[in-house]
Write a protein that holds these residues in place. Sequence first.
Motif, PDB file in Angstrom:
ATOM      1  N   UNK A   1       3.098  -8.791  22.742  1.00 22.39           N
ATOM      2  CA  UNK A   1       3.986  -8.367  23.826  1.00 22.39           C
ATOM      3  C   UNK A   1       4.612  -7.018  23.498  1.00 22.39           C
ATOM      4  N   UNK A   2       5.143  -6.899  22.277  1.00 19.40           N
ATOM      5  CA  UNK A   2       5.817  -5.651  21.904  1.00 19.40           C
ATOM      6  C   UNK A   2       4.837  -4.485  21.962  1.00 19.40           C
ATOM      7  N   UNK A   3       3.641  -4.700  21.372  1.00 25.00           N
ATOM      8  CA  UNK A   3       2.667  -3.599  21.313  1.00 25.00           C
ATOM      9  C   UNK A   3       2.161  -3.219  22.710  1.00 25.00           C
ATOM     10  N   UNK A   4       2.142  -4.192  23.631  1.00 21.25           N
ATOM     11  CA  UNK A   4       1.764  -3.871  25.003  1.00 21.25           C
ATOM     12  C   UNK A   4       2.828  -3.022  25.681  1.00 21.25           C
ATOM     13  N   UNK A   5       4.092  -3.402  25.425  1.00 19.90           N
ATOM     14  CA  UNK A   5       5.184  -2.653  26.048  1.00 19.90           C
ATOM     15  C   UNK A   5       5.198  -1.220  25.508  1.00 19.90           C
ATOM     16  N   UNK A   6       4.701  -1.045  24.283  1.00 22.57           N
ATOM     17  CA  UNK A   6       4.744   0.281  23.659  1.00 22.57           C
ATOM     18  C   UNK A   6       3.658   1.241  24.161  1.00 22.57           C
ATOM     19  N   UNK A   7       2.657   0.707  24.899  1.00 22.11           N
ATOM     20  CA  UNK A   7       1.519   1.552  25.301  1.00 22.11           C
ATOM     21  C   UNK A   7       1.948   2.873  25.966  1.00 22.11           C
TER      22      UNK A   7
ATOM     23  N   UNK B   1       8.796   4.090  16.615  1.00 26.58           N
ATOM     24  CA  UNK B   1       9.917   3.697  15.739  1.00 26.58           C
ATOM     25  C   UNK B   1      11.252   4.037  16.379  1.00 26.58           C
ATOM     26  N   UNK B   2      11.374   5.290  16.853  1.00 28.93           N
ATOM     27  CA  UNK B   2      12.668   5.703  17.362  1.00 28.93           C
ATOM     28  C   UNK B   2      12.990   5.047  18.714  1.00 28.93           C
ATOM     29  N   UNK B   3      11.973   4.452  19.339  1.00 27.29           N
ATOM     30  CA  UNK B   3      12.228   3.775  20.609  1.00 27.29           C
ATOM     31  C   UNK B   3      12.212   2.261  20.488  1.00 27.29           C
ATOM     32  N   UNK B   4      12.252   1.773  19.239  1.00 28.34           N
ATOM     33  CA  UNK B   4      12.176   0.324  19.018  1.00 28.34           C
ATOM     34  C   UNK B   4      13.280  -0.406  19.780  1.00 28.34           C
ATOM     35  N   UNK B   5      14.476   0.186  19.781  1.00 28.04           N
ATOM     36  CA  UNK B   5      15.603  -0.467  20.444  1.00 28.04           C
ATOM     37  C   UNK B   5      15.355  -0.532  21.956  1.00 28.04           C
TER      38      UNK B   5
ATOM     39  N   UNK C   1      14.028  -7.865  26.449  1.00 23.49           N
ATOM     40  CA  UNK C   1      15.136  -8.781  26.726  1.00 23.49           C
ATOM     41  C   UNK C   1      15.536  -8.734  28.191  1.00 23.49           C
ATOM     42  N   UNK C   2      15.436  -7.544  28.778  1.00 19.89           N
ATOM     43  CA  UNK C   2      15.808  -7.382  30.190  1.00 19.89           C
ATOM     44  C   UNK C   2      14.946  -8.290  31.084  1.00 19.89           C
TER      45      UNK C   2
END
Lengths: 255, 519
Positions: free
Chosen positions: A98-104, A114-118, A125-126
């Motif tokens: 999920x995280x890696x998909x959102x990062x595409x 890294x700097x956009x991890x938050x 979470x939203x």
Amino acid sequence: MPTPDGISLSGVYKTFEGRGKTVEALRDVALKCPSASFTAVIGPSGCGKSTALRIALGLETADAGEVLINGEAPIVAAKSGKTGVAFQDSALLPWRSVRRNVEVPLEVIGLSRKSHAAQVQAMIELVGLKGFENSLPGELSGGMRQRVAIARALVTEPTVLFMDEPFGALDQILRRQMNVELQRVWQKTGSTALLVTHGIDEAIFLADRVAVMHANPGRIVEIIDVPFARPRHPDLFSDPAFHALTDRVASVLHG
Amino acid sequence: MARVPTGLRNFAILLLIWEIAGRMDLVASGALPGFSEILIRLWEDRADYPRHIWATLYASGVGFLIGNAIALIAGVAFAMSPTLLRIFRGVNIAVFALPPIAIAPILVLTLSDMAPRIVLAALAVYFVTMTATVIGISQSDNRASDLVKAYGGSRWRILWLVQLRSALPTITTGFQIAAPNAVLGAILAEFGGGGRWGLGTYLLGSLGRGEPDRLWGIGLIATAIAGLGYLFFALISRRLLGATRAVTLNTATPLGDAVSASPFKRVLMLMGIVSLPFLLWWAFIVLTGVPAMIAKTPFGVIDYLLFAKTAPVAQEKLLQALSETLPITFAGMAAGIGFAFLLAISTRLFPNAIRAFMPVALVTQTMPLVALTPLLVLIFGRGTSLTLWVTISVTFFPAFVTLAQGIALVPRSAQDLPRAYGASAWQEMRIVTIPASLPYLFAATRLTVPRALLGVMIAEWLATGRGLGNLLNQSRGYLDFGMIWTVAFVSVLLSVVLYQLVVAIERKVLRRLGMQTAE
């Protein structure tokens, strides 16, 4: 955040050459979506609504006409991360969590993960997927996959959000639930939204204005304002005023 | 659309380049004659051809019929009984993976006349049709079966009314691919031993005489026969079904995976799976009634390799051969699949070039490529580069077709997503295309493992004088029966083990990535 100016399509034409026949997908399509507004485009299958959206995204080029996103060409807006997009059937990459998909989108426009991890975490979470960051799409339900697609669309903090039947594959109950969620998320981001759908009540529930298209040639026949105050409550679905507007859109759609 | 003219034009250009290169002796000083020279030689040799063609046609035709009859019966039985399918798993994988050239000498020793060729042709078609039947039947519509069942139809009635009928397209596709396979099997058996007639014999006989135009003529005829076989069933299936089916059917799909059972039952099943091929081997020897001196049972091979007086010598020879064969098999396979992978993932970068190349790649799927090794001998000589090129040519094309068709299946929306964010072609490839093609990379590897070993062994047998293929050929000359059986056994075992290894790695990797095995 820069002042968003919204989406503007004017005089857009598009014709496809098929096997021996030509299809006029779009004829003189004009649509202005003011900043922070929500516009829905509705029409029968093959009316060119998805083509219009693909042109606005820069995935297709128009034969004639002008498309501006915040006053820029679509591809410029896309590369700067000002556009967010969610496709039908979620279009998640099944081998990415999920995280890696959102990062595409971050990867594509060249922002550091890294700097956009938050930011990534905040988007997950939203859409209510806390705790599923490391799950693979195959382990999620259809509704959860669509939430991931929404989170991904929002991760670059876009000022313009495009959605092509994002809930088309979901059942009616889940779809309404996702409509309520989408309204909440969209209001938080304050972006300009353009939703392509073939669900009348979805269009009315979410949008400030509903553009109705007809096919052959694909064109906008009427733009109908939706007066209901926000935030809209799910009870609205059973409101007589809602039904009256539904009937009106349906009559334009089928007329 | 201008599709056909474009194809014709490309074909004409290809022929013209061939003619010029041939006439001017541009390839390996005359190894590739001009197309017209080949045709002229074909005409001059016209008296020789009928008997050679008839011999190959006869063996492949009879083998095709027998192999498919067995495959259909087995396929139906396997589809009806998953247990049976599981028990026969070892046999099926062995038949799929066995390098035909390795068992050709055995068949020549134990059977007579045309029988070895027929058996090899039958073996070459069995797996494809059997798999097609099982897949076709198991993919038939459950609801239609339920309907017949609801009206009180028996199991056989369901099979007949619903399942076989709906499996027909898949089975016909199986026949399509099996037809060139039968020709290949027959030609390889002709390489492997004896007989005066047959295109394989003709090729071998002409190889030593340094007449490129004749060799190319024979190659052309063999390719045409295989291609016509394919076309024949393609036309039938089109007429039958009114639709074109896919050219490829990945027949290297692992069938009949173990379902959860008690550990005891699973061990029992595994023992059955492993021992059944050996039982069949033993039964084959008993049934053919060939004397023990010539025909070795599994025990005979063990004895020869471990306990006999000559065992140390045999071991040494075998290890030496393996140390020559294995590295080049891996190198050729890696190169073939590597090229295929690079070409397939660049589909998005050069769509037109790849689209033009695809028909060529598809045509090669119907060619008996390994059987054309003598032609490559002309071009590359008898050294290591020949082995490498034979292996690359037999692995590259199937791997490319598998990969390109797999990549074409990546959903449009998955590719649109990075592009909607303005991704470059390279980013799109890295984020979507390469990872998405991973399952097909595994599928291609599964498919090509046995072919790579076959290619290497053929090159060794016919030309380079090294490795397992050469050991096999030499042992024929020395009448070293123990070694013939041992090499055959070791080659089949090697192929099966490598195949199983790929399957195991594939499962592990894909499961970790949450991806499905590609069909």
